[in-house]
Design an enzyme around this catalytic site. Structure first.
Site, PDB file in Angstrom:
ATOM      1  N   CYS A 251     -23.121  -6.592  19.965  1.00  0.00           N
ATOM      2  CA  CYS A 251     -22.247  -6.811  20.888  1.00  0.00           C
ATOM      3  C   CYS A 251     -20.771  -6.426  20.615  1.00  0.00           C
ATOM      4  O   CYS A 251     -20.410  -6.665  19.278  1.00  0.00           O
ATOM      5  CB  CYS A 251     -22.491  -8.325  21.381  1.00  0.00           C
ATOM      6  SG  CYS A 251     -24.059  -8.763  21.488  1.00  0.00           S
TER       7      CYS A 251
ATOM      8  N   ARG B 165     -20.865   0.778  18.558  1.00  0.00           N
ATOM      9  CA  ARG B 165     -21.679  -0.482  18.053  1.00  0.00           C
ATOM     10  C   ARG B 165     -23.045  -0.727  18.425  1.00  0.00           C
ATOM     11  O   ARG B 165     -23.966  -1.433  17.641  1.00  0.00           O
ATOM     12  CB  ARG B 165     -20.751  -1.906  18.151  1.00  0.00           C
ATOM     13  CG  ARG B 165     -19.501  -1.925  17.643  1.00  0.00           C
ATOM     14  CD  ARG B 165     -18.824  -3.153  17.990  1.00  0.00           C
ATOM     15  NE  ARG B 165     -19.458  -4.335  17.594  1.00  0.00           N
ATOM     16  CZ  ARG B 165     -18.995  -5.011  16.367  1.00  0.00           C
ATOM     17  NH1 ARG B 165     -17.993  -4.463  15.742  1.00  0.00           N
ATOM     18  NH2 ARG B 165     -19.558  -5.994  16.163  1.00  0.00           N
TER      19      ARG B 165
ATOM     20  N   TRP C  24     -25.748  -6.419  23.225  1.00  0.00           N
ATOM     21  CA  TRP C  24     -26.818  -6.078  22.693  1.00  0.00           C
ATOM     22  C   TRP C  24     -27.821  -7.090  22.892  1.00  0.00           C
ATOM     23  O   TRP C  24     -27.659  -8.153  21.986  1.00  0.00           O
ATOM     24  CB  TRP C  24     -26.497  -5.512  21.265  1.00  0.00           C
ATOM     25  CG  TRP C  24     -27.644  -4.716  20.519  1.00  0.00           C
ATOM     26  CD1 TRP C  24     -28.007  -3.342  20.590  1.00  0.00           C
ATOM     27  CD2 TRP C  24     -28.693  -5.474  19.736  1.00  0.00           C
ATOM     28  NE1 TRP C  24     -29.087  -3.047  19.837  1.00  0.00           N
ATOM     29  CE2 TRP C  24     -29.592  -4.100  19.371  1.00  0.00           C
ATOM     30  CE3 TRP C  24     -29.143  -6.409  19.439  1.00  0.00           C
ATOM     31  CZ2 TRP C  24     -30.657  -4.425  18.612  1.00  0.00           C
ATOM     32  CZ3 TRP C  24     -30.164  -6.471  18.463  1.00  0.00           C
ATOM     33  CH2 TRP C  24     -30.813  -5.418  17.913  1.00  0.00           C
TER      34      TRP C  24
ATOM     35  N   ASN D 199     -20.483 -13.080  20.978  1.00  0.00           N
ATOM     36  CA  ASN D 199     -21.222 -12.200  20.041  1.00  0.00           C
ATOM     37  C   ASN D 199     -21.816 -13.092  19.206  1.00  0.00           C
ATOM     38  O   ASN D 199     -21.122 -14.224  18.613  1.00  0.00           O
ATOM     39  CB  ASN D 199     -20.377 -11.475  19.173  1.00  0.00           C
ATOM     40  CG  ASN D 199     -19.605 -10.117  20.042  1.00  0.00           C
ATOM     41  OD1 ASN D 199     -20.061  -9.968  21.025  1.00  0.00           O
ATOM     42  ND2 ASN D 199     -18.897  -9.485  19.157  1.00  0.00           N
ATOM     43  N   GLY D 200     -23.216 -13.004  18.663  1.00  0.00           N
ATOM     44  CA  GLY D 200     -23.910 -13.881  17.710  1.00  0.00           C
ATOM     45  C   GLY D 200     -24.851 -14.361  18.515  1.00  0.00           C
ATOM     46  O   GLY D 200     -25.349 -14.377  19.397  1.00  0.00           O
TER      47      GLY D 200
ATOM     48  N   GLU E 235     -33.215   8.614   2.528  1.00  0.00           N
ATOM     49  CA  GLU E 235     -32.039   8.477   3.092  1.00  0.00           C
ATOM     50  C   GLU E 235     -32.009   9.616   4.309  1.00  0.00           C
ATOM     51  O   GLU E 235     -31.812   9.611   5.548  1.00  0.00           O
ATOM     52  CB  GLU E 235     -30.771   8.602   2.459  1.00  0.00           C
ATOM     53  CG  GLU E 235     -29.514   8.793   3.463  1.00  0.00           C
ATOM     54  CD  GLU E 235     -28.996   7.773   4.430  1.00  0.00           C
ATOM     55  OE1 GLU E 235     -29.718   6.850   4.257  1.00  0.00           O
ATOM     56  OE2 GLU E 235     -27.891   8.177   5.287  1.00  0.00           O
TER      57      GLU E 235
ATOM     58  N   LYS F 212     -32.300   9.075   8.456  1.00  0.00           N
ATOM     59  CA  LYS F 212     -31.216   9.865   9.105  1.00  0.00           C
ATOM     60  C   LYS F 212     -31.965  10.425  10.352  1.00  0.00           C
ATOM     61  O   LYS F 212     -31.677  10.305  11.711  1.00  0.00           O
ATOM     62  CB  LYS F 212     -30.550  10.901   8.681  1.00  0.00           C
ATOM     63  CG  LYS F 212     -29.290  10.526   7.761  1.00  0.00           C
ATOM     64  CD  LYS F 212     -28.241  10.439   8.506  1.00  0.00           C
ATOM     65  CE  LYS F 212     -27.202   9.099   8.214  1.00  0.00           C
ATOM     66  NZ  LYS F 212     -27.981   7.731   7.893  1.00  0.00           N
TER      67      LYS F 212
ATOM     68  N   GLU G 246     -33.842   8.159  12.743  1.00  0.00           N
ATOM     69  CA  GLU G 246     -32.776   7.248  13.556  1.00  0.00           C
ATOM     70  C   GLU G 246     -31.979   8.251  14.919  1.00  0.00           C
ATOM     71  O   GLU G 246     -31.892   7.458  16.032  1.00  0.00           O
ATOM     72  CB  GLU G 246     -31.615   6.278  12.836  1.00  0.00           C
ATOM     73  CG  GLU G 246     -30.974   6.967  11.902  1.00  0.00           C
ATOM     74  CD  GLU G 246     -29.838   5.885  10.959  1.00  0.00           C
ATOM     75  OE1 GLU G 246     -29.820   4.793  11.525  1.00  0.00           O
ATOM     76  OE2 GLU G 246     -29.227   6.564  10.146  1.00  0.00           O
TER      77      GLU G 246
ATOM     78  N   HIS H 147     -51.541  10.970  -3.452  1.00  0.00           N
ATOM     79  CA  HIS H 147     -52.223   9.495  -3.478  1.00  0.00           C
ATOM     80  C   HIS H 147     -52.320   8.911  -2.017  1.00  0.00           C
ATOM     81  O   HIS H 147     -52.412   7.849  -1.881  1.00  0.00           O
ATOM     82  CB  HIS H 147     -51.630   8.598  -4.333  1.00  0.00           C
ATOM     83  CG  HIS H 147     -51.329   9.069  -5.911  1.00  0.00           C
ATOM     84  ND1 HIS H 147     -52.519   9.258  -6.553  1.00  0.00           N
ATOM     85  CD2 HIS H 147     -50.455   9.443  -6.539  1.00  0.00           C
ATOM     86  CE1 HIS H 147     -52.326   9.668  -7.919  1.00  0.00           C
ATOM     87  NE2 HIS H 147     -50.947   9.568  -7.733  1.00  0.00           N
TER      88      HIS H 147
ATOM     89  N   LYS I 225     -24.560  -0.732  15.253  1.00  0.00           N
ATOM     90  CA  LYS I 225     -23.842  -0.249  14.042  1.00  0.00           C
ATOM     91  C   LYS I 225     -23.497  -1.091  12.957  1.00  0.00           C
ATOM     92  O   LYS I 225     -23.751  -1.068  11.874  1.00  0.00           O
ATOM     93  CB  LYS I 225     -22.469   0.566  14.537  1.00  0.00           C
ATOM     94  CG  LYS I 225     -21.693   1.088  13.246  1.00  0.00           C
ATOM     95  CD  LYS I 225     -21.878   2.271  12.836  1.00  0.00           C
ATOM     96  CE  LYS I 225     -20.987   2.584  11.622  1.00  0.00           C
ATOM     97  NZ  LYS I 225     -21.616   3.770  10.953  1.00  0.00           N
TER      98      LYS I 225
END
Ligand code: G6P
Length: 607
Positions: free
Chosen positions: A2, A27, A75, A101-102, A480, A484, A487, A503, A602
């Site tokens: 948010c 964000r 969000w 926010n939160g 990484e 990437k 996402e 394995h 983000k």
């Protein structure tokens, strides 16, 4: 996650709020809204979906007309994305509007109490409780009402509040969620993130936990939780407006990939003087020698930086270095005491799980060091020491330049600590410093691989699965690379330690399965090559990131992506570049929303 922006002054608030929200889009969000005092009442416009829907709904910001207002990108946490659940949330009378926010953890309890007082609720959000609560406690004095609200809320919040009785005033308050005040001439702002107000002002107050601010166009008053006036000193934000603009690039992600040489340079050059690493943290040689282990805790890409850095630090310092997911740190009974250095890595400095790990480390008595990009962020403030990565604003959700600067900061830390511990010779020390200094130039050179990754992307973009393999630091980079790709391009991608493939995962290799091997250290070349052969024999389409000095493998049916030779300990800084570019181009060919991938945020401020 948010985002909050608020304006009070003489100008039309709605266009300023919408512009601010646009800057916060990165964000991650699923709905947006504004509330503005229109001279008669608080007028609210909200819309599920992209900000452009809200922009259309407000006729490009033409209304609501007024010069005080609050805006929000949401969000979802409590309640699905919808017009009703979007913020601002209002009280029943519509005389109080709130953006938040939160997460209010005791919202059910508060809701029951308010319901018993006759309040009815229209949304599923925890935020609506705050709007009703504020109105419930409001008896004519904004500060008093805000204090009473703060005294009963549990959880995390950054709040912007607009009250019809004081239409030229905003209330801002926070606990465990960032909030700043932007200072202008005859106008003031609130924002969850500096990028939202950067084009209006660079002068800001950081609001501390439990502080309450009352803003008009002409004044900003900040109070602590005991109603005492707090004298604030403005901080100057160096980030310039262009840094938060695309500057001709199609996406922020590509711009930020290309900015990596400069970002790494900015992180290292102030800290290398006359061939010596000098860090601005209060860590004496004696402190450094007292540590018998290091823990690194972080989330997402920052965690993978930690995985690579652990190998570097262990090699340089000869003590165990363990990297853990910040969200798991508390559940692993970490062996942490006063002889432990705990490093928290975070671009935003606000990630809730990383903050929780930091608090746990402090509780257990460790010395804590934060590697953080956002100046003044919660993690930077709470840790015993902070080392800033000077990457500048990173807008794309998928991190690139912050990742690279985090690695660079950790190399410097490793060199500094190795010197203090006497685990490197003076010659080796000099070599390592020179190797770090060479990185910006080598990263620049590595970026020349752009076209080749584009070609590879055009061969692979329709693949359903992609595998990444490597050993040691190359395995950390593979993790990484796989993150990437998944996402931003939504391609199933998995990273495996190269030796582990046989394995289990090798059963997934069929004709044409793309496999990318990372071999940045020639000493591991033959070993990883044998793993390449195992997958090639089963029909995989293989590309390999190899050093300039490595043996040519194009004759073995492998597409080489060549990176410059460098100090193997620092090779993650180069080998990650082709992986960033490959993900970018695959996502681009798939038509994905690269800078704002679905469901991602983000700055993840919930646990
Ligand atoms: C989110 C982002 C990732 C990031 C992670 C940690 O998941 O999408 O790109 O690596 O958070 O964020 P931090 O700000 O703590 O580095």
């Amino acid at each position: 996650m948010c985002g909050i922006v608020g304006y009070v002054g003489r100008k039309a608030a709605t266009p300023i709020l919408l512009e601010g929200l646009k800057k916060l889009e990165y964000r991650g969000y699923d709905s947006a809204g504004v509330a503005v005092w229109n001279g008669e009442k608080i007028e609210v416009e909200k819309a599920k979906g992209r900000l452009r829907v809200l922009v259309e709904k407000t006729d490009n910001g033409a209304f609501p007309v007024g010069s005080a207002g609050i805006g929000h990108t949401r969000w979802s946490t409590h309640g699905k994305p919808s017009d009703i659940n979007s913020h601002p949330q209002t009280s029943g009378t519509g005389r109080t509007a709130v953006v938040h926010n939160g997460i209010i953890e005791n919202y059910m309890e508060l809701k029951e109490y308010l319901a018993s007082q006759g309040v009815t609720f229209v949304s599923e959000t925890d935020t609506e409780v705050v709007a009703h609560l504020f109105e419930h406690y409001y008896k004519g004095d904004l500060l008093e009402a805000a204090e009473r609200v703060a005294s009963v809320l549990e959880g995390s919040y950054a709040l912007g509040i607009l009250v019809a009785d004081h239409p030229d005033t905003l209330v801002a308050m926070r606990h465990d969620s960032p909030l700043i005040i932007g200072l202008g001439e005859d106008e003031n702002f609130i924002a969850s993130d500096v990028t939202a107000i950067l084009e209006h002002t660079r002068s800001v107050y950081y609001i501390e936990d439990k502080e309450i601010a009352i803003l008009t166009g002409a004044s900003v008053e900040v109070y602590d939780q005991h109603s005492r006036r707090v004298k604030k000193t403005p901080s100057h934000i160096d980030w310039d407006v262009q840094a938060a603009e695309k500057g001709g690039y199609e996406h922020f992600m590509l711009k930020e990939i290309m900015e990596q040489p400069a970002a790494v340079q900015a992180t290292i050059s102030p800290r290398i003087k006359n061939g010596r690493v000098e860090l601005e943290i209060p860590l004496s040689d004696e402190d450094i020698r007292s540590f018998d282990r290091i823990y690194i805790a972080a989330c997402g890409s920052a965690y993978y930086v930690g995985c690579a850095a652990a190998r570097v630090l262990e090699t340089l310092l000869h003590i165990p270095v363990l990297t853990q997911l910040a969200s798991e740190f508390r559940y692993q009974s970490p062996l942490v005491d006063e002889r432990t250095l705990v490093i928290i890595i975070s671009q935003s400095g606000e990630t809730a799980d990383s903050r929780a790990a930091l608090r746990e480390a402090k509780r257990l008595g460790a010395r804590t060091l934060a590697i953080v990009n956002v100046v003044g962020s919660a993690i930077a403030k709470e840790a015993d020491m902070s080392l800033y990565t000077w990457a500048g604003p990173e807008i794309a959700v998928a991190t690139t330049k912050a990742y690279s600067t985090q690695l660079a900061a950790l190399y410097l830390l490793g060199i500094r600590m190795a010197e203090a511990r006497g685990t490197v010779t003076p010659e080796r020390y000099g070599e390592l410093v020179a190797a770090v200094e060479a990185l910006p130039g080598l990263i620049e050179k590595t970026l020349g691989i752009k076209e080749q990754t584009q070609q590879l992307a055009s061969r692979w973009f329709s693949a359903e699965h992609v595998f990444f393999i490597g050993r040691g630091i190359d395995y950390a980079v593979s993790l990484e690379g796989a993150l990437k790709l998944k996402e931003i391009s939504y391609t199933m991608s998995e990273a495996y330690a190269a030796g582990e493939l046989k394995h289990g995962p090798i059963s997934l290799i069929v004709d044409g399965t793309p496999v990318i091997a990372v071999i940045s250290d020639n000493r591991l070349f033959e070993k990883t090559l044998s793993n390449i052969k195992e997958v090639s024999a089963r029909g995989a389409s293989v590309a390999a990131i190899v050093c300039e000095s490595a043996r040519d493998i194009s004759g073995e049916g492998v597409t080489p992506l060549t990176i410059p030779d460098c100090e193997p300990l620092f090779a993650a800084s180069l080998s990650v570049i082709p992986l960033q570019l490959l993900s970018y181009y695959i996502a681009s060919l798939k038509g994905c929303d690269i800078d704002k991938p679905r469901n991602l945020a983000k700055s993840v401020t919930v646990e």
